[in-house]
Design an enzyme around this catalytic site. Structure first.
Site, PDB file in Angstrom:
ATOM      1  N   LYS A 113     -20.702 -17.275   2.399  1.00 56.47           N
ATOM      2  CA  LYS A 113     -21.993 -17.102   2.581  1.00 56.47           C
ATOM      3  C   LYS A 113     -22.745 -16.052   1.630  1.00 56.47           C
ATOM      4  O   LYS A 113     -22.180 -14.935   1.326  1.00 56.47           O
ATOM      5  CB  LYS A 113     -22.292 -16.295   4.135  1.00 56.47           C
ATOM      6  CG  LYS A 113     -21.799 -17.332   5.326  1.00 56.47           C
ATOM      7  CD  LYS A 113     -21.882 -16.636   6.675  1.00 56.47           C
ATOM      8  CE  LYS A 113     -21.805 -17.468   7.835  1.00 56.47           C
ATOM      9  NZ  LYS A 113     -21.959 -16.976   8.917  1.00 56.47           N
ATOM     10  N   ARG A 126       0.843  -1.030   0.103  1.00 55.60           N
ATOM     11  CA  ARG A 126       0.034  -0.053   0.050  1.00 55.60           C
ATOM     12  C   ARG A 126       0.838   1.129   0.009  1.00 55.60           C
ATOM     13  O   ARG A 126       0.631   2.178  -0.782  1.00 55.60           O
ATOM     14  CB  ARG A 126      -1.113  -0.119   1.140  1.00 55.60           C
ATOM     15  CG  ARG A 126      -2.166  -0.927   0.988  1.00 55.60           C
ATOM     16  CD  ARG A 126      -3.067  -1.054   2.224  1.00 55.60           C
ATOM     17  NE  ARG A 126      -4.306  -1.433   1.832  1.00 55.60           N
ATOM     18  CZ  ARG A 126      -5.591  -1.543   2.766  1.00 55.60           C
ATOM     19  NH1 ARG A 126      -5.294  -1.008   3.744  1.00 55.60           N
ATOM     20  NH2 ARG A 126      -6.537  -2.179   2.291  1.00 55.60           N
ATOM     21  N   GLY A 186     -10.271  -9.198   0.120  1.00 57.48           N
ATOM     22  CA  GLY A 186      -8.950  -9.845   0.765  1.00 57.48           C
ATOM     23  C   GLY A 186      -8.828 -11.126   0.328  1.00 57.48           C
ATOM     24  O   GLY A 186      -7.649 -11.549  -0.251  1.00 57.48           O
ATOM     25  N   GLY A 196     -13.579  -3.347   1.350  1.00 57.06           N
ATOM     26  CA  GLY A 196     -14.953  -2.787   1.516  1.00 57.06           C
ATOM     27  C   GLY A 196     -15.484  -1.870   0.509  1.00 57.06           C
ATOM     28  O   GLY A 196     -16.591  -1.962  -0.193  1.00 57.06           O
TER      29      GLY A 196
END
Length: 394
Positions: free
Chosen positions: A195, A36, A352, A375
């Site tokens: 999920k 990063r 991720g 996110g």
């Protein structure tokens, strides 16, 4: 593009307040992965080359508006100076930034202490945002990974200063626009993970945008069960069956083909090298778990990818953390990488687990763009407005 880039700004002699994401992993006082940090170098270099003064704003961890010494950005200074190739002056407080010492003025780049030490940051307090804006002449946001947060340093400051996207933000937005905004068709999305419930918004948005939707991982078990198939002892959200059926109906109405596993790899235990077998998706033994997609399923994915012009990838096709249940993810990722390299497939991936899976498959380098945003990447794919991006359009 509604937002401006660094090329649209006159930076000479200007203090450029630059929001970056250098929230990197640290062990024993040292940065263990500087990816990063390295990614902000082109933005900082451009500002310097145009005669501007980069004033970096960043967060580190979640101190929740209090000074937490273990979360000081001072720890990233050596890695930051190494990546940028410039001396970086560290400013411990906003008061210090407003009244720079001679030593700080001599530094080529300035870094402010963890912006989340201030309660006004996450609250997007207008007074705090105005005070922050007073430190610069131009605002540059190069932290797409924080763009889904309406914080003072990601959204509030942009109301007070001429604003633009940094090089990393620009690359991210252009890649996502190419993948979902105005993509070359056919478009394929690969969505995996444990999920369905965590990716409802994502699936609901994608079936309206893509031509083929490949569903893998534990999520696929829920869709198989929703079709009346027995999934044995597999990870499965049986209470999401109605939702899965609704998504399939919506996809049909939108002309989006959903690809579920036709064959699966099953085992009685989730362990490295566990005894396993390939069975048709409708023939999972009662005492077995589905842990990967089978070779027939991989072949179907490869056939769809071969015709695709654009690919969006989020999540693995199986329990990729443990061999041999990484086989389907590795094979599909390597095929996507080959098509990107040899056939011009536009391939954009993020999240991720996704980055880890593509790195493990040795496929990441050949993808057109890999987002490390987590996110923010997911929310963009869900069709949501990101406050940090919207602020740049003002």
């Amino acid at each position: 593009m509604a937002w401006k880039t660094l090329d649209d700004m006159d930076l000479a002699g200007k203090r450029v307040l630059t929001r970056v994401d250098i929230n990197v992993p640290v062990e024993n006082g040292k940065v263990t992965d500087a990816t990063r940090i390295e990614r902000i170098a082109p933005t900082v270099e451009h500002i310097l080359s145009q005669g501007g003064i980069p004033v970096l704003i960043a967060h580190f961890g979640r101190p929740k508006g209090k000074v937490v010494l273990d979360m000081s950005l001072r720890i990233v200074l050596p890695a930051l100076e190494a990546a940028l190739g410039h001396k970086v002056g560290f400013v411990e407080t906003l008061e210090g930034a407003e009244n720079l010492t001679g030593e700080a003025r001599a530094a080529e780049v300035l870094l402010l202490e963890n912006i989340r030490f201030y309660p006004g940051e996450e609250a997007n307090d207008p007074e705090f945002a105005a005070r922050l804006a007073g430190l610069g002449d131009i605002y540059c946001n190069d932290a797409f990974s924080a763009a889904h947060r309406a914080h003072a340093s990601t959204a509030g400051v942009a109301e007070h200063l001429p604003s633009c996207a940094g090089r990393l933000m620009q690359a991210e937005l252009q890649a996502l626009e190419a993948a979902l905004g105005a993509p070359e068709r056919p478009v394929v999305a690969v969505v995996g993970g444990a999920k369905v419930s965590t990716k409802l918004d994502l699936l609901g948005n994608l079936v309206d945008k893509v031509d083929h939707l490949v569903i893998g991982g534990g999520m696929a078990n829920t869709f198989l069960a929703a079709q009346g198939l027995n999934v044995g002892a597999s990870l499965c959200e049986h209470d999401m069956a109605d939702t899965a059926r609704q998504i399939m109906v919506k996809a049909g109405a939108a002309g989006c083909e959903i690809l579920l596993p036709a064959d699966v790899v099953v085992a009685r235990e989730f362990a490295a090298g566990a005894e396993n077998e390939v069975v048709p998706a409708h023939a999972c033994p009662e005492d077995a778990m589905i842990l990967d997609a089978g070779p027939q399923s991989v072949a179907r994915v490869a056939a769809v990818l071969a015709k695709a012009k654009t690919l969006i990838w989020n999540g693995p096709l199986g329990a990729f953390e443990i061999a041999p249940f990484d086989t389907a993810t590795n094979a599909a990722a390597q095929e996507a990488a080959r098509l990107s390299r040899e056939a011009g497939l536009i391939s954009v991936a993020g999240g991720g687990d996704t980055v880890a899976a593509l790195n493990q498959a040795g496929a990441a380098e050949d993808f057109t763009y890999i987002s490390t945003a987590g996110g923010a990447f997911l929310e963009w794919m869900e069709g949501k407005t990101l406050p940090g991006v919207a602020a740049l359009g003002g």
